[in-house]
Write an enzyme that holds these catalytic residues in place. Structure first.
Site, PDB file in Angstrom:
ATOM      1  N   LEU A 175      -5.149 -10.008  52.784  1.00 62.39           N
ATOM      2  CA  LEU A 175      -6.552  -9.575  52.848  1.00 62.39           C
ATOM      3  C   LEU A 175      -7.536 -10.696  52.532  1.00 62.39           C
ATOM      4  O   LEU A 175      -7.250 -11.579  51.736  1.00 62.39           O
ATOM      5  CB  LEU A 175      -6.756  -8.406  51.885  1.00 62.39           C
ATOM      6  CG  LEU A 175      -5.821  -7.206  52.118  1.00 62.39           C
ATOM      7  CD1 LEU A 175      -6.022  -6.156  51.027  1.00 62.39           C
ATOM      8  CD2 LEU A 175      -6.030  -6.598  53.502  1.00 62.39           C
ATOM      9  N   HIS A 216     -11.859  -7.844  55.240  1.00 69.04           N
ATOM     10  CA  HIS A 216     -11.277  -6.549  54.858  1.00 69.04           C
ATOM     11  C   HIS A 216     -12.081  -5.931  53.697  1.00 69.04           C
ATOM     12  O   HIS A 216     -12.383  -4.735  53.699  1.00 69.04           O
ATOM     13  CB  HIS A 216      -9.821  -6.729  54.409  1.00 69.04           C
ATOM     14  CG  HIS A 216      -8.901  -7.278  55.457  1.00 69.04           C
ATOM     15  ND1 HIS A 216      -8.352  -8.534  55.369  1.00 69.04           N
ATOM     16  CD2 HIS A 216      -8.426  -6.736  56.606  1.00 69.04           C
ATOM     17  CE1 HIS A 216      -7.562  -8.752  56.420  1.00 69.04           C
ATOM     18  NE2 HIS A 216      -7.598  -7.685  57.195  1.00 69.04           N
ATOM     19  N   LYS A 222     -15.017  -7.918  64.460  1.00 70.47           N
ATOM     20  CA  LYS A 222     -14.177  -9.082  64.796  1.00 70.47           C
ATOM     21  C   LYS A 222     -13.205  -8.743  65.939  1.00 70.47           C
ATOM     22  O   LYS A 222     -12.961  -9.557  66.818  1.00 70.47           O
ATOM     23  CB  LYS A 222     -13.414  -9.490  63.541  1.00 70.47           C
ATOM     24  CG  LYS A 222     -12.127 -10.249  63.742  1.00 70.47           C
ATOM     25  CD  LYS A 222     -12.390 -11.719  63.852  1.00 70.47           C
ATOM     26  CE  LYS A 222     -11.219 -12.536  64.320  1.00 70.47           C
ATOM     27  NZ  LYS A 222      -9.906 -12.087  63.979  1.00 70.47           N
ATOM     28  N   MET A 278     -13.344 -14.944  59.742  1.00 74.45           N
ATOM     29  CA  MET A 278     -12.205 -14.825  58.816  1.00 74.45           C
ATOM     30  C   MET A 278     -11.075 -14.085  59.507  1.00 74.45           C
ATOM     31  O   MET A 278     -11.304 -13.114  60.231  1.00 74.45           O
ATOM     32  CB  MET A 278     -12.626 -14.088  57.565  1.00 74.45           C
ATOM     33  CG  MET A 278     -13.542 -14.921  56.721  1.00 74.45           C
ATOM     34  SD  MET A 278     -13.985 -14.060  55.235  1.00 74.45           S
ATOM     35  CE  MET A 278     -15.058 -15.288  54.508  1.00 74.45           C
TER      36      MET A 278
HETATM   37  P1  PAJ Z   1      -6.036  -6.575  60.469  1.00 73.97           P
HETATM   38  O1  PAJ Z   1      -6.045  -7.752  61.371  1.00 73.97           O
HETATM   39  O2  PAJ Z   1      -5.424  -6.720  59.101  1.00 73.97           O
HETATM   40  O3  PAJ Z   1      -7.520  -6.093  60.305  1.00 73.97           O
HETATM   41  C1  PAJ Z   1      -7.823  -4.925  59.599  1.00 73.97           C
HETATM   42  C2  PAJ Z   1      -9.301  -4.612  59.817  1.00 73.97           C
HETATM   43  O4  PAJ Z   1     -10.103  -5.663  59.286  1.00 73.97           O
HETATM   44  C3  PAJ Z   1      -9.634  -4.499  61.312  1.00 73.97           C
HETATM   45  O5  PAJ Z   1     -10.504  -3.401  61.529  1.00 73.97           O
HETATM   46  C4  PAJ Z   1     -10.294  -5.824  61.589  1.00 73.97           C
HETATM   47  O6  PAJ Z   1     -11.212  -5.778  62.685  1.00 73.97           O
HETATM   48  C5  PAJ Z   1     -11.012  -6.084  60.283  1.00 73.97           C
HETATM   49  N1  PAJ Z   1     -11.323  -7.519  60.139  1.00 73.97           N
HETATM   50  C6  PAJ Z   1     -10.472  -8.558  60.303  1.00 73.97           C
HETATM   51  N2  PAJ Z   1     -11.132  -9.719  60.162  1.00 73.97           N
HETATM   52  C7  PAJ Z   1     -12.426  -9.406  59.939  1.00 73.97           C
HETATM   53  C8  PAJ Z   1     -13.613 -10.164  59.699  1.00 73.97           C
HETATM   54  N3  PAJ Z   1     -13.616 -11.491  59.711  1.00 73.97           N
HETATM   55  N4  PAJ Z   1     -14.775  -9.496  59.482  1.00 73.97           N
HETATM   56  C9  PAJ Z   1     -14.805  -8.136  59.489  1.00 73.97           C
HETATM   57  N5  PAJ Z   1     -13.718  -7.356  59.685  1.00 73.97           N
HETATM   58  C10 PAJ Z   1     -12.550  -7.984  59.907  1.00 73.97           C
HETATM   59  O7  PAJ Z   1      -6.675  -5.003  62.914  1.00 73.97           O
HETATM   60  C11 PAJ Z   1      -5.600  -4.795  62.385  1.00 73.97           C
HETATM   61  O8  PAJ Z   1      -5.245  -5.349  61.186  1.00 73.97           O
HETATM   62  C12 PAJ Z   1      -4.544  -3.874  62.996  1.00 73.97           C
HETATM   63  O9  PAJ Z   1      -4.630  -3.916  64.390  1.00 73.97           O
HETATM   64  C13 PAJ Z   1      -4.631  -2.400  62.497  1.00 73.97           C
HETATM   65  C14 PAJ Z   1      -5.963  -1.753  62.871  1.00 73.97           C
HETATM   66  C15 PAJ Z   1      -4.427  -2.351  60.970  1.00 73.97           C
HETATM   67  C16 PAJ Z   1      -3.492  -1.566  63.141  1.00 73.97           C
HETATM   68  O10 PAJ Z   1      -2.252  -2.063  62.794  1.00 73.97           O
END
Ligand code: PAJ
Length: 278
Positions: free
Chosen positions: A30, A34, A146, A181
């Site tokens: 994370l 996140h 993102k 990120m």
């Molecule tokens: P993950 O890449 O861990 O991302 C979880 C959530 O955090 C997603 O909704 C993603 O768009 C958001 N997120 C990631 N980086 C971000 C950033 N820089 N700024 C704002 N939000 C950000 O996306 C996934 O996991 C998977 O596909 C999941 C939805 C968990 C299904 O397995």
């Protein structure tokens, strides 16, 4: 903060907590992106539940499932400080027991943009998120801009399946130099990490050109490509699309979703912005 490892325990948590639940699905490792979704969820719900599950079904056979970064201890410490009520950490064997064969798949949306480069990816995402929502029964589910296509796919899935869940979208969190990120940024070498800010720079260049009344997406794509080609990055795609249905647009009118995927070595980075052309 409760740490929950089984589906039964998760269902018990939901039964015993009658208020509204905000749910943030993640794959862990994370970062502030996140955490920003956790903050949003805290403002709007009685309880905040986050899941950490590296979902094997959304990785292609040649993708980085085994290598995907994991640090559950560190994630848990971060979440304790962020005010999360429950962390759901299911096992692959419980989510996908032997013989699993039911998938949620979107006919057309999942084949555009990212779906072209990553066949099967959005079926994996839609399947796991619908399973997690069935277990957790949230009122709201939080996703980051993102992953722009993921947001569009989730909204459509919730609407088509008539799930009683509101999809809430959080803005993209960036490093100081503009790099979005991402858990995958740790794969980058020092040189690649420096060069990777070119994704956001090229998006800003596109925005400036649109503000100066350039309306031809091909011309803007060429300018973005030249900028990116000054680095060691290799472009997978640059897309100008309608933000609602993800159809490609040649001539920019109103709102356009500009998104791109670029490889630095084996690391595939994505980013996007939505531009209003008035
Ligand atoms: P993950 O890449 O861990 O991302 C979880 C959530 O955090 C997603 O909704 C993603 O768009 C958001 N997120 C990631 N980086 C971000 C950033 N820089 N700024 C704002 N939000 C950000 O996306 C996934 O996991 C998977 O596909 C999941 C939805 C968990 C299904 O397995």
């Amino acid at each position: 903060m409760k740490i929950i490892k089984t589906i039964n325990e998760m269902r018990d948590f939901r039964r015993n907590n009658a208020g509204s639940v905000g749910f943030i699905p993640t794959m862990g490792y994370l970062h502030e992106g996140h955490v920003s979704l956790v903050k949003l969820a805290r403002q709007e719900n009685n309880y905040v539940v986050i899941s950490i599950f590296v979902n094997p079904k959304q990785f292609g056979p040649h993708e980085d499932f085994a290598a995907y970064p994991r640090d559950t201890e560190k994630d848990i410490t971060l979440l304790k400080n962020a005010g999360v009520n429950a962390v759901f950490l299911p096992e692959v064997e419980e989510m996908y027991p032997a013989g699993f064969e039911t998938y949620v798949s979107l006919e057309t949306l999942s084949k555009k943009l990212e779906g072209k480069s990553r066949p099967g990816h959005f079926t994996g995402v839609a399947t796991i998120v619908s399973k997690l929502c069935n277990i957790i029964q949230p009122d709201r589910a939080y996703f980051g801009q993102k992953d722009a296509q993921q947001v569009v796919v989730m909204k459509k899935m919730v609407s088509d399946l008539q799930l009683p869940i509101k999809i809430v979208v959080g803005e993209t969190k960036r490093e100081k130099d503009g790099l979005a990120m991402s858990s995958r940024n740790v794969y980058l070498s020092e040189k690649e990490r420096k060069e990777a800010s070119v994704l956001f720079q090229s998006l800003q260049l596109a925005n400036e050109m649109i503000q100066k009344r350039e309306r031809n997406s091909e011309i803007i794509k060429k300018a973005m490509s030249s900028l990116i080609n000054e680095t060691s990055g290799t472009i997978d795609y640059i897309s100008f699309a309608n933000p609602k249905n993800l159809d490609e647009v040649q001539i920019i009118e109103n709102e356009v979703l500009i998104s791109l995927a670029v490889y630095f070595g084996k690391t595939r980075l994505i980013d996007n912005i939505v531009v209003h052309s008035v």
